[in-house]
Design an enzyme around this catalytic site. Structure first.
Site, PDB file in Angstrom:
ATOM      1  N   TYR A  53     -41.698 -48.219  -7.055  1.00 34.99           N
ATOM      2  CA  TYR A  53     -40.956 -49.208  -6.274  1.00 34.99           C
ATOM      3  C   TYR A  53     -41.186 -49.003  -4.783  1.00 34.99           C
ATOM      4  O   TYR A  53     -41.501 -47.893  -4.358  1.00 34.99           O
ATOM      5  CB  TYR A  53     -39.463 -49.085  -6.566  1.00 34.99           C
ATOM      6  CG  TYR A  53     -39.028 -49.550  -7.925  1.00 34.99           C
ATOM      7  CD1 TYR A  53     -39.847 -50.324  -8.740  1.00 34.99           C
ATOM      8  CD2 TYR A  53     -37.760 -49.227  -8.417  1.00 34.99           C
ATOM      9  CE1 TYR A  53     -39.424 -50.745  -9.997  1.00 34.99           C
ATOM     10  CE2 TYR A  53     -37.328 -49.645  -9.666  1.00 34.99           C
ATOM     11  CZ  TYR A  53     -38.163 -50.396 -10.448  1.00 34.99           C
ATOM     12  OH  TYR A  53     -37.744 -50.808 -11.686  1.00 34.99           O
ATOM     13  N   SER A 218     -32.863 -56.928 -15.564  1.00 34.47           N
ATOM     14  CA  SER A 218     -32.980 -58.370 -15.354  1.00 34.47           C
ATOM     15  C   SER A 218     -31.988 -59.179 -16.180  1.00 34.47           C
ATOM     16  O   SER A 218     -32.357 -60.171 -16.825  1.00 34.47           O
ATOM     17  CB  SER A 218     -34.413 -58.838 -15.651  1.00 34.47           C
ATOM     18  OG  SER A 218     -34.708 -60.041 -14.984  1.00 34.47           O
ATOM     19  N   LEU A 220     -29.990 -61.232 -15.147  1.00 38.41           N
ATOM     20  CA  LEU A 220     -29.944 -62.574 -14.566  1.00 38.41           C
ATOM     21  C   LEU A 220     -31.283 -63.285 -14.722  1.00 38.41           C
ATOM     22  O   LEU A 220     -31.532 -64.303 -14.071  1.00 38.41           O
ATOM     23  CB  LEU A 220     -29.565 -62.509 -13.087  1.00 38.41           C
ATOM     24  CG  LEU A 220     -28.267 -61.783 -12.757  1.00 38.41           C
ATOM     25  CD1 LEU A 220     -27.997 -61.841 -11.267  1.00 38.41           C
ATOM     26  CD2 LEU A 220     -27.101 -62.349 -13.551  1.00 38.41           C
ATOM     27  N   GLY A 223     -32.967 -63.564 -11.575  1.00 45.71           N
ATOM     28  CA  GLY A 223     -32.224 -64.434 -10.666  1.00 45.71           C
ATOM     29  C   GLY A 223     -32.172 -65.874 -11.105  1.00 45.71           C
ATOM     30  O   GLY A 223     -31.435 -66.683 -10.531  1.00 45.71           O
ATOM     31  N   LEU A 225     -30.842 -67.212 -13.745  1.00 45.56           N
ATOM     32  CA  LEU A 225     -29.540 -67.599 -14.290  1.00 45.56           C
ATOM     33  C   LEU A 225     -28.482 -67.816 -13.221  1.00 45.56           C
ATOM     34  O   LEU A 225     -27.400 -68.331 -13.521  1.00 45.56           O
ATOM     35  CB  LEU A 225     -29.069 -66.547 -15.301  1.00 45.56           C
ATOM     36  CG  LEU A 225     -29.861 -66.492 -16.612  1.00 45.56           C
ATOM     37  CD1 LEU A 225     -29.509 -65.248 -17.415  1.00 45.56           C
ATOM     38  CD2 LEU A 225     -29.616 -67.754 -17.443  1.00 45.56           C
ATOM     39  N   GLY A 227     -29.002 -69.923 -10.981  1.00 49.90           N
ATOM     40  CA  GLY A 227     -29.185 -71.343 -10.708  1.00 49.90           C
ATOM     41  C   GLY A 227     -29.997 -71.634  -9.465  1.00 49.90           C
ATOM     42  O   GLY A 227     -30.242 -72.811  -9.137  1.00 49.90           O
ATOM     43  N   LYS A 228     -30.496 -70.593  -8.805  1.00 51.94           N
ATOM     44  CA  LYS A 228     -31.138 -70.831  -7.511  1.00 51.94           C
ATOM     45  C   LYS A 228     -32.513 -71.494  -7.605  1.00 51.94           C
ATOM     46  O   LYS A 228     -33.035 -71.957  -6.589  1.00 51.94           O
ATOM     47  CB  LYS A 228     -31.241 -69.530  -6.721  1.00 51.94           C
ATOM     48  CG  LYS A 228     -32.133 -68.450  -7.325  1.00 51.94           C
ATOM     49  CD  LYS A 228     -32.057 -67.202  -6.463  1.00 51.94           C
ATOM     50  CE  LYS A 228     -32.900 -66.066  -7.009  1.00 51.94           C
ATOM     51  NZ  LYS A 228     -32.781 -64.846  -6.164  1.00 51.94           N
TER      52      LYS A 228
END
Length: 338
Positions: A53, A218, A220, A223, A225, A227-228
């Protein structure tokens, strides 16, 4: 904050884990430390990083995340933190590890080199959970588990886990450990979310029968989920906004997460969240926690203001009617991420 056991080990962790893969690329050190401090103050004691990372993988910043986490760790009581990191493993479709010139096979040499580097960057003399980031199915599992066991015996690692592993690979490693009489994997860190429920097909049963805990990443769906990305939106600075503008591996990964089926499923999940008066991030995090094979759900943010809806899931238990509504979406739109 609830606490759960990692596999068959003696280690218990908060059922929310803060992931750090954006620290050092999308998120600068000051913001990262604010995020970590808030999580710690809210009762999160489990933190996950990796030698490779931040993302996307790049030699210009590889290792920076562990350095940021290490400097934060020095401000806390080390015994109060459960710290997880990873040895890269071989490169696969999505990522080419920038560690050791891309030579990251899971043999004794690389495992030993990786842990020494991580301990230096993290400024600690041990890691609580040490994981193989990507599997190496063509390499001898006996050598891998024996080399990892040496780290446990030396006190540099407390327990072991794997990530992005298959049912076959997890069973292969467990069999090797049992045959050799060495340390075993207590956890598996795989992708698992409302938009990616493939873990339930086979791996969930392996975990139940073998006493291995999933620590899903993950939750989401990258990300999605939240809605973005709905209605063609490409938020500035968002990971898949960048990936979808790239080529090759990153573009393919972006298209896996953000596609017609995943956005259609997400639209239905957003409607369910609104109907029940929940933030979609809160709902998705709570759903992930609400599985018997899950020990702790790994969340990730790139900005401080994204922490709040995650923390709102700390004590939330979704009711039967809501869980059934979510299940119907997964039944109607199978495997939206392929």
């Amino acid at each position: 904050m609830q606490s759960r056991r990692l596999g068959k080990s003696a280690i218990h962790v908060s059922d929310i884990c803060m992931g750090t893969m954006t620290f050092g690329s999308q998120t600068d050190e000051a913001e990262a430390h604010r995020i970590l401090d808030r999580c710690f103050d809210e009762g999160i004691d489990f933190y996950d990083t990796a030698e490779g990372y931040p993302v996307p993988p790049d030699t210009k910043w590889v290792g920076r995340t562990e350095e940021i986490v290490g400097r934060w760790l020095k401000t806390k009581n080390r015994d109060a933190i459960i710290l997880a990191t990873k040895v890269s493993g071989p490169s696969h479709l999505w990522f080419k590890s920038p560690c050791r010139g891309g030579m990251t096979a899971l043999d004794r040499h690389n495992i030993r080199s990786a842990i020494e580097g991580s301990l230096t960057r993290l400024q600690t003399d041990y890691v609580d959970l040490y994981q193989t980031h990507w599997p190496d199915p063509d390499a001898p599992y006996d050598e891998m588990m024996d080399a990892l066991d040496e780290l446990v015996r030396e006190g540099k690692v407390r327990i072991l886990g794997c990530s992005n592993e298959t049912s076959w690979g997890l069973m292969k490693s467990l069999a090797a450990s049992e045959r050799l009489g060495v340390a075993r994997h207590h956890t598996i860190q795989n992708n698992f979310s409302l938009n990616n429920r493939r873990f339930e097909d086979e791996l969930a049963q392996v975990c139940r029968q073998e006493g291995v805990s999933l620590i899903p990443y993950s939750p989401l769906a990258g990300g999605v989920l939240s809605g973005k990305y709905q209605d063609g939106a490409r938020p500035k600075g968002a990971r898949f906004s960048r990936y979808l503008a790239m080529e090759g591996r990153q573009a393919a990964m972006g298209q896996r997460f953000v596609n017609e089926r995943s956005l259609a499923a997400t639209a239905r999940y957003l409607a369910i969240a609104e109907e029940h008066g929940l933030h979609p991030v809160t709902m998705a995090t709570a759903w992930s926690k609400q599985h018997d094979f899950v020990a702790s759900t790994i969340v990730g943010v790139s900005a401080y203001d994204q922490v709040e809806p995650i923390l709102a899931a700390k004590e939330l238990v979704l009711g039967d009617d809501l869980m059934k509504a979510l299940h119907r979406v997964g039944r109607d739109i199978l495997y939206p991420m392929g």
